[in-house]
Scaffold this active site. Structure first.
Site, PDB file in Angstrom:
ATOM      1  N   SER A 169       4.837  -0.832   3.993  1.00 13.84           N
ATOM      2  CA  SER A 169       4.981  -2.388   4.304  1.00 13.84           C
ATOM      3  C   SER A 169       5.207  -3.459   3.466  1.00 13.84           C
ATOM      4  O   SER A 169       4.258  -3.154   2.487  1.00 13.84           O
ATOM      5  CB  SER A 169       3.949  -2.742   5.503  1.00 13.84           C
ATOM      6  OG  SER A 169       3.594  -1.914   6.553  1.00 13.84           O
ATOM      7  N   GLU A 222      -4.424   9.633  18.150  1.00  7.47           N
ATOM      8  CA  GLU A 222      -4.699  10.838  18.558  1.00  7.47           C
ATOM      9  C   GLU A 222      -5.910  11.337  17.382  1.00  7.47           C
ATOM     10  O   GLU A 222      -6.945  11.666  17.398  1.00  7.47           O
ATOM     11  CB  GLU A 222      -3.624  11.796  18.179  1.00  7.47           C
ATOM     12  CG  GLU A 222      -2.433  11.761  19.703  1.00  7.47           C
ATOM     13  CD  GLU A 222      -1.453  10.548  19.479  1.00  7.47           C
ATOM     14  OE1 GLU A 222      -1.633  10.012  18.268  1.00  7.47           O
ATOM     15  OE2 GLU A 222      -0.826  10.472  20.095  1.00  7.47           O
ATOM     16  N   GLN A 259       0.786  -1.062   0.013  1.00  5.24           N
ATOM     17  CA  GLN A 259      -0.101  -0.042  -0.031  1.00  5.24           C
ATOM     18  C   GLN A 259       0.895   1.265  -0.135  1.00  5.24           C
ATOM     19  O   GLN A 259       1.510   1.526   1.170  1.00  5.24           O
ATOM     20  CB  GLN A 259      -1.003   0.158   1.127  1.00  5.24           C
ATOM     21  CG  GLN A 259      -1.749   1.117   1.345  1.00  5.24           C
ATOM     22  CD  GLN A 259      -2.153   1.153   2.890  1.00  5.24           C
ATOM     23  OE1 GLN A 259      -1.873   0.608   3.804  1.00  5.24           O
ATOM     24  NE2 GLN A 259      -3.129   2.118   2.877  1.00  5.24           N
ATOM     25  N   GLY A 260       0.808   1.916  -1.182  1.00  5.83           N
ATOM     26  CA  GLY A 260       1.807   3.397  -1.250  1.00  5.83           C
ATOM     27  C   GLY A 260       0.795   4.483  -0.839  1.00  5.83           C
ATOM     28  O   GLY A 260       0.535   5.435  -1.920  1.00  5.83           O
ATOM     29  N   GLU A 265     -14.112  -2.900   7.687  1.00  4.15           N
ATOM     30  CA  GLU A 265     -13.711  -3.871   8.880  1.00  4.15           C
ATOM     31  C   GLU A 265     -13.151  -3.207  10.264  1.00  4.15           C
ATOM     32  O   GLU A 265     -12.343  -3.602  10.862  1.00  4.15           O
ATOM     33  CB  GLU A 265     -12.262  -4.608   8.430  1.00  4.15           C
ATOM     34  CG  GLU A 265     -12.506  -5.704   7.513  1.00  4.15           C
ATOM     35  CD  GLU A 265     -12.907  -6.820   8.060  1.00  4.15           C
ATOM     36  OE1 GLU A 265     -13.784  -7.700   7.529  1.00  4.15           O
ATOM     37  OE2 GLU A 265     -12.173  -7.310   9.170  1.00  4.15           O
ATOM     38  N   SER A 270       1.501   6.552   2.382  1.00  2.00           N
ATOM     39  CA  SER A 270       2.128   7.645   3.205  1.00  2.00           C
ATOM     40  C   SER A 270       3.010   8.253   2.511  1.00  2.00           C
ATOM     41  O   SER A 270       3.616   7.473   1.741  1.00  2.00           O
ATOM     42  CB  SER A 270       2.338   7.185   4.616  1.00  2.00           C
ATOM     43  OG  SER A 270       1.295   6.672   5.215  1.00  2.00           O
TER      44      SER A 270
HETATM   45  C1  LIG Z   1       4.550  -0.394  11.513  1.00  2.00           C
HETATM   46  C2  LIG Z   1       4.002   0.539  10.307  1.00  2.00           C
HETATM   47  C3  LIG Z   1       3.297   0.053   9.145  1.00  2.00           C
HETATM   48  C4  LIG Z   1       2.918   1.102   8.218  1.00  2.00           C
HETATM   49  N1  LIG Z   1       2.519   0.648   7.022  1.00  2.00           N
HETATM   50  C5  LIG Z   1       2.071   1.479   6.008  1.00  2.00           C
HETATM   51  C6  LIG Z   1       1.728   1.179   4.779  1.00  2.00           C
HETATM   52  O1  LIG Z   1       1.804  -0.349   4.442  1.00  2.00           O
HETATM   53  N2  LIG Z   1       1.507   1.914   3.909  1.00  2.00           N
HETATM   54  C7  LIG Z   1       1.100   3.025   4.041  1.00  2.00           C
HETATM   55  O2  LIG Z   1       0.987   4.050   3.082  1.00  2.00           O
HETATM   56  N3  LIG Z   1       1.597   3.556   5.217  1.00  2.00           N
HETATM   57  C8  LIG Z   1       1.804   2.842   6.366  1.00  2.00           C
HETATM   58  N4  LIG Z   1       2.170   3.387   7.467  1.00  2.00           N
HETATM   59  C9  LIG Z   1       2.179   4.644   7.855  1.00  2.00           C
HETATM   60  C10 LIG Z   1       1.148   5.324   8.606  1.00  2.00           C
HETATM   61  O3  LIG Z   1      -0.185   5.174   7.922  1.00  2.00           O
HETATM   62  C11 LIG Z   1       1.607   6.547   9.379  1.00  2.00           C
HETATM   63  O4  LIG Z   1       2.708   6.276  10.133  1.00  2.00           O
HETATM   64  C12 LIG Z   1       0.413   7.324  10.007  1.00  2.00           C
HETATM   65  O5  LIG Z   1      -0.604   7.396   9.310  1.00  2.00           O
HETATM   66  C13 LIG Z   1       1.077   8.331  10.858  1.00  2.00           C
HETATM   67  O6  LIG Z   1       1.458   9.285   9.953  1.00  2.00           O
HETATM   68  P1  LIG Z   1       2.710   9.986  10.152  1.00  2.00           P
HETATM   69  O7  LIG Z   1       3.807   8.594  10.664  1.00  2.00           O
HETATM   70  O8  LIG Z   1       3.283  10.791   9.072  1.00  2.00           O
HETATM   71  O9  LIG Z   1       2.612  10.810  11.441  1.00  2.00           O
HETATM   72  P2  LIG Z   1       2.268  12.140  11.673  1.00  2.00           P
HETATM   73  O10 LIG Z   1       0.999  12.300  10.882  1.00  2.00           O
HETATM   74  O11 LIG Z   1       3.262  13.046  11.077  1.00  2.00           O
HETATM   75  O12 LIG Z   1       1.855  12.417  13.107  1.00  2.00           O
HETATM   76  C14 LIG Z   1       3.009  12.540  14.128  1.00  2.00           C
HETATM   77  C15 LIG Z   1       2.146  12.811  15.544  1.00  2.00           C
HETATM   78  O13 LIG Z   1       1.256  13.945  15.372  1.00  2.00           O
HETATM   79  C16 LIG Z   1      -0.212  13.386  15.695  1.00  2.00           C
HETATM   80  N5  LIG Z   1      -1.233  14.001  15.015  1.00  2.00           N
HETATM   81  C17 LIG Z   1      -0.990  14.400  13.451  1.00  2.00           C
HETATM   82  N6  LIG Z   1      -2.281  14.810  13.123  1.00  2.00           N
HETATM   83  C18 LIG Z   1      -3.174  14.819  14.241  1.00  2.00           C
HETATM   84  C19 LIG Z   1      -4.484  15.465  14.582  1.00  2.00           C
HETATM   85  N7  LIG Z   1      -4.991  15.556  13.501  1.00  2.00           N
HETATM   86  N8  LIG Z   1      -5.030  15.334  15.767  1.00  2.00           N
HETATM   87  C20 LIG Z   1      -4.053  14.844  16.736  1.00  2.00           C
HETATM   88  N9  LIG Z   1      -2.918  14.729  16.610  1.00  2.00           N
HETATM   89  C21 LIG Z   1      -2.397  14.368  15.322  1.00  2.00           C
HETATM   90  C22 LIG Z   1      -0.122  11.956  15.461  1.00  2.00           C
HETATM   91  O14 LIG Z   1      -0.847  11.014  16.105  1.00  2.00           O
HETATM   92  C23 LIG Z   1       1.364  11.452  15.858  1.00  2.00           C
HETATM   93  O15 LIG Z   1       1.395  11.383  17.201  1.00  2.00           O
HETATM   94  C24 LIG Z   1       2.833   2.548   8.457  1.00  2.00           C
HETATM   95  C25 LIG Z   1       3.297   2.982   9.592  1.00  2.00           C
HETATM   96  C26 LIG Z   1       4.010   2.099  10.542  1.00  2.00           C
HETATM   97  C27 LIG Z   1       4.221   2.828  11.844  1.00  2.00           C
END
Ligand SMILES: Cc1cc2nc3c(=O)[nH]c(=O)nc-3n(C[C@H](O)[C@H](O)[C@H](O)COP(=O)(O)OP(=O)(O)OC[C@H]3O[C@@H](n4cnc5c(N)ncnc54)[C@H](O)[C@@H]3O)c2cc1C
Length: 399
Positions: free
Chosen positions: A161, A386, A126-127, A244, A129
């Site tokens: 992932s 959050e 899944q691409g 789901e 993020s």
């Molecule tokens: C193990 C793992 C597997 C993953 N697999 C995939 C994958 O296969 N494909 C894919 O596309 N992505 C994947 N992801 C990415 C995942 O979807 C993102 O990490 C997640 O959506 C959070 O985005 P970010 O890491 O950019 O953090 P950010 O969005 O930058 O968030 C940083 C912090 O700010 C807080 N925050 C952000 N916005 C808000 C808000 N509106 N209100 C309150 N707090 C907020 C968050 O809760 C967090 O604590 C994976 C992540 C992990 C850790």
């Protein structure tokens, strides 16, 4: 809702158990235990076996070639498979992409991709993020510009992932930067072997390779790989991520950890007393079990709501995700604690044959530390806690 045991569900469980007993090959048994995801080879082999039984798509409606099981039956199926340590499935394809293709793909796309998900022939990643576009996914910048029958895709994805094991990727790309952020996003499918796609591993805190960066440099993607219309990406994503709800807590993971914790409580001793005889430990165990029972009931409530297409399932699904993932973290932390001084040893993944050094508690400790570290991410992936709390507040209190 009625919390009385459903005799029909018991019969279904028996059927699943009998199938697992008969058809799960001995060498695949237990391979899913303590693993976030099975190897590519195991996933494909197990998928072929499930498909031969007509269970290749356990989570889809019958009209899409699925089993047509109720949400309760799907939960029961997942639990029974996890109990015997059957290999994991390709959940990204089964639970995210498949339902989206069933709803939005053209007939040609459906014929091309869906049968290959069900047979296990094609694994997906899944691409979505990007650096700077995680929770705020609508800010994504990977661009797709038209060039005749193709899009030229440029940009970077992150946290992808299992991109290193996937055959294809489903991507969110920006096809129009002149309109509102959400309206300019499209959903395309790309073969991972297309020139210009480069995958770079990210090792996570558990020491394992689940995650990757994916670089897209002038990647030519046929326009026929666009799902829905241009600008439909946001609609498809909302559909895909809202699927789901009842599975959000990952009940099989919780049950598996609880079973393991109880086994350690009985087998481990400190100062000549079994852990279970330690009042503090026993109290904590009881509290965790009560929490698990509450989450199981909540999952059943969400399942019933999903069946009735109730909009409240959305908010409750978010609550389930928050509570379930927090419990995953607590349970895995208690598992490490139950190992006592051996808990500080970083045990390898289960079934990792590379490590030949015998470690203390090799049998009972294997995979525990890696799982505890991996589950730190559970409150982030699939929508950070959050953000889930924001959804709950918005849905229930119109904040
Ligand atoms: C193990 C793992 C597997 C993953 N697999 C995939 C994958 O296969 N494909 C894919 O596309 N992505 C994947 N992801 C990415 C995942 O979807 C993102 O990490 C997640 O959506 C959070 O985005 P970010 O890491 O950019 O953090 P950010 O969005 O930058 O968030 C940083 C912090 O700010 C807080 N925050 C952000 N916005 C808000 C808000 N509106 N209100 C309150 N707090 C907020 C968050 O809760 C967090 O604590 C994976 C992540 C992990 C850790």
């Amino acid at each position: 809702m009625d919390f009385q045991p459903d005799p029909g569900l018991d019969t279904f469980r028996e059927e699943v158990r009998a199938f697992l007993h008969e058809h799960l090959p001995e060498e695949l048994r237990d391979t899913g235990i303590g693993r976030v995801r099975s190897s590519r080879e195991h996933i494909r082999r197990w998928q072929r076996i499930l498909n031969a039984r007509g269970w290749g798509a356990p989570y889809w409606a019958r009209e899409h070639g699925g089993t047509g099981w109720t949400v309760q039956q799907r939960l029961a199926f997942d639990e029974e498979c996890a109990t015997v340590g059957a290999p994991t499935q390709d959940f990204l394809a089964q639970k995210l992409l498949g339902p989206a293709l069933n709803a939005f793909a053209s007939k040609e796309q459906w014929d091309e991709h869906v049968a290959r998900i069900v047979t296990g022939e094609r694994l997906w990643c899944q691409g979505f993020s990007e650096p700077g576009a995680g929770s705020d996914l609508a800010s994504l910048r990977t661009s797709a510009q038209q060039d005749g029958d193709h899009y030229i895709v440029n940009g970077q994805k992150i946290w992808t992932s299992y991109a290193h094991e996937a055959d294809w990727i489903f991507l969110l790309v920006r096809t129009d930067s002149t309109v509102k952020k959400q309206a300019g996003i499209s959903f395309v499918l790309a073969d991972m072997n297309t020139p210009g796609i480069m995958v770079r591993p990210i090792l996570s805190i558990d020491g394992c390779h689940h995650l990757n960066e994916v670089f897209l440099d002038n990647v030519r993607v046929p326009r026929s790989n666009l799902v829905g219309g241009e600008g439909d990406g946001w609609k498809i994503t909302k559909f895909l991520l809202n699927n789901e709800h009842a599975g959000a807590a990952e009940l099989p993971v919780l049950r598996r950890c609880m079973t393991r914790l109880k086994a350690l409580a009985l087998s481990r001793s400190v100062d000549g007393r079994r852990l279970i005889e330690d009042r503090g430990f026993a109290l904590n165990l009881a509290r965790l079990e009560a929490e698990l029972d509450a989450i199981v009931m909540m999952a059943q409530r969400v399942a019933a709501m999903e069946q009735d297409h109730s909009p409240a399932a959305h908010a409750l699904g978010s609550m389930l995700k928050v509570r379930g993932t927090e419990l995953q973290q607590k349970l895995t932390e208690h598992l490490v604690e139950a190992l006592g001084e051996d808990g500080a040893v970083a045990y390898p993944e289960p079934h990792d044959t590379a490590n030949k050094e015998p470690l203390p508690r090799e049998d009972s400790g294997r995979g525990i530390a890696t799982e505890m570290f991996f589950r730190r991410a559970a409150t982030i992936y699939g929508g950070a806690s959050e953000v889930q709390r924001g959804i709950i507040a918005k849905t229930l209190f119109q904040l």
